[in-house]
Design a protein around this motif. Sequence first.
Motif, PDB file in Angstrom:
ATOM      1  N   PRO A   1       0.817  -1.207   0.000  1.00 48.78           N
ATOM      2  CA  PRO A   1       0.000   0.000   0.000  1.00 48.78           C
ATOM      3  C   PRO A   1       0.853   1.260   0.000  1.00 48.78           C
ATOM      4  N   GLU A   2       0.350   2.299  -0.633  1.00 44.97           N
ATOM      5  CA  GLU A   2       0.992   3.601  -0.596  1.00 44.97           C
ATOM      6  C   GLU A   2       0.279   4.451   0.454  1.00 44.97           C
ATOM      7  N   THR A   3       0.990   5.370   1.053  1.00 43.45           N
ATOM      8  CA  THR A   3       0.364   6.288   1.991  1.00 43.45           C
ATOM      9  C   THR A   3       0.277   7.664   1.364  1.00 43.45           C
ATOM     10  N   ARG A   4      -0.777   8.398   1.681  1.00 44.71           N
ATOM     11  CA  ARG A   4      -0.953   9.739   1.155  1.00 44.71           C
ATOM     12  C   ARG A   4      -0.181  10.742   2.019  1.00 44.71           C
ATOM     13  N   GLU A   5      -0.441  10.724   3.303  1.00 41.87           N
ATOM     14  CA  GLU A   5       0.221  11.635   4.218  1.00 41.87           C
ATOM     15  C   GLU A   5       1.470  10.945   4.757  1.00 41.87           C
ATOM     16  N   SER A   6       2.497  10.913   3.983  1.00 42.85           N
ATOM     17  CA  SER A   6       3.699  10.173   4.360  1.00 42.85           C
ATOM     18  C   SER A   6       4.897  11.089   4.430  1.00 42.85           C
ATOM     19  N   LEU A   7       5.954  10.536   4.960  1.00 38.59           N
ATOM     20  CA  LEU A   7       7.206  11.277   5.029  1.00 38.59           C
ATOM     21  C   LEU A   7       7.676  11.680   3.643  1.00 38.59           C
ATOM     22  N   ILE A   8       7.565  10.775   2.680  1.00 37.11           N
ATOM     23  CA  ILE A   8       8.042  11.051   1.325  1.00 37.11           C
ATOM     24  C   ILE A   8       7.302  12.237   0.715  1.00 37.11           C
ATOM     25  N   ALA A   9       6.008  12.341   1.008  1.00 39.90           N
ATOM     26  CA  ALA A   9       5.213  13.421   0.435  1.00 39.90           C
ATOM     27  C   ALA A   9       5.644  14.792   0.950  1.00 39.90           C
ATOM     28  N   ARG A  10       6.354  14.812   2.074  1.00 42.06           N
ATOM     29  CA  ARG A  10       6.783  16.090   2.659  1.00 42.06           C
ATOM     30  C   ARG A  10       8.143  16.538   2.131  1.00 42.06           C
ATOM     31  N   LEU A  11       8.889  15.646   1.504  1.00 35.30           N
ATOM     32  CA  LEU A  11      10.256  15.967   1.105  1.00 35.30           C
ATOM     33  C   LEU A  11      10.382  17.085   0.060  1.00 35.30           C
ATOM     34  N   PRO A  12       9.440  17.244  -0.879  1.00 36.31           N
ATOM     35  CA  PRO A  12       9.594  18.360  -1.828  1.00 36.31           C
ATOM     36  C   PRO A  12       9.686  19.723  -1.157  1.00 36.31           C
ATOM     37  N   ASP A  13       9.174  19.831   0.069  1.00 40.03           N
ATOM     38  CA  ASP A  13       9.302  21.080   0.821  1.00 40.03           C
ATOM     39  C   ASP A  13      10.653  21.068   1.528  1.00 40.03           C
ATOM     40  N   HIS A  14      11.657  21.678   0.911  1.00 42.69           N
ATOM     41  CA  HIS A  14      13.012  21.649   1.471  1.00 42.69           C
ATOM     42  C   HIS A  14      13.108  22.381   2.805  1.00 42.69           C
ATOM     43  N   ALA A  15      12.111  23.194   3.128  1.00 43.20           N
ATOM     44  CA  ALA A  15      12.106  23.898   4.404  1.00 43.20           C
ATOM     45  C   ALA A  15      11.599  23.013   5.539  1.00 43.20           C
ATOM     46  N   ASP A  16      11.068  21.850   5.198  1.00 48.39           N
ATOM     47  CA  ASP A  16      10.561  20.927   6.212  1.00 48.39           C
ATOM     48  C   ASP A  16      11.741  20.148   6.794  1.00 48.39           C
TER      49      ASP A  16
END
Length: 206
Positions: free
Chosen positions: A4-19
């Motif tokens: 399964p894929e997750t929607r709210e995942s760590l990977i989904a946050r990576l494009p925000d380099h400020a995170d």
Amino acid sequence: MMEPETRESLIARLPDHADTTAWLEFVQLYEPLIYGIGRRHGLQPTDATDLVQEVLLAVAQSIERFKPDQQRGRFRSWLFGVARNHSLNKLRSLRGQPQPAGGSEAFKQLDQVAAPTSLEQEFTTAFRRRAFRWAARRVRQSVQPTTWEAFSRTAVDCQSAGDVAEDLGVEIGSVYLARSRVMSRLKRLVQEVSGDGFEAIEGELR
């Protein structure tokens, strides 16, 4: 069965380099695994450390373009491919450099490395174990010591709930509740950070 894929995942946050929190967690999870690929390919420790930095930079530069539904495989497969390619390229680039003592063995690895599918499976197994330990550490820090002990002794050490309740001086129902609460949090964190179902993680730990 597709993982399964997750929607709210760590990977989904990576494009925000400020995170910075997401990136710190990402590095904690993946840095040792990338380093391990380099060492598995025969890189010296210093070169494997350099490899980690190169791969992390490559991820930062391309993560916005990563589309799991449009590219082959999941994120881990994509990351494994990036790390493996960088590792082999680094080995090739070392051909023209002075070799340290015993360094020639590293170059022989170019023709003797494990098959990609085998090495990728090792990468996946190592990641799942690390994801579980990461999640367990996070949960342990967020619950009372007795709650964690009740979970650990019943779920990990396979002790009876009755014996644990007696030792901790609590009702048996409290032991079952503690185990359920901790297990629920573990499942949620493992799913969030890895995209894998908890059962897949358990399977790698047996």
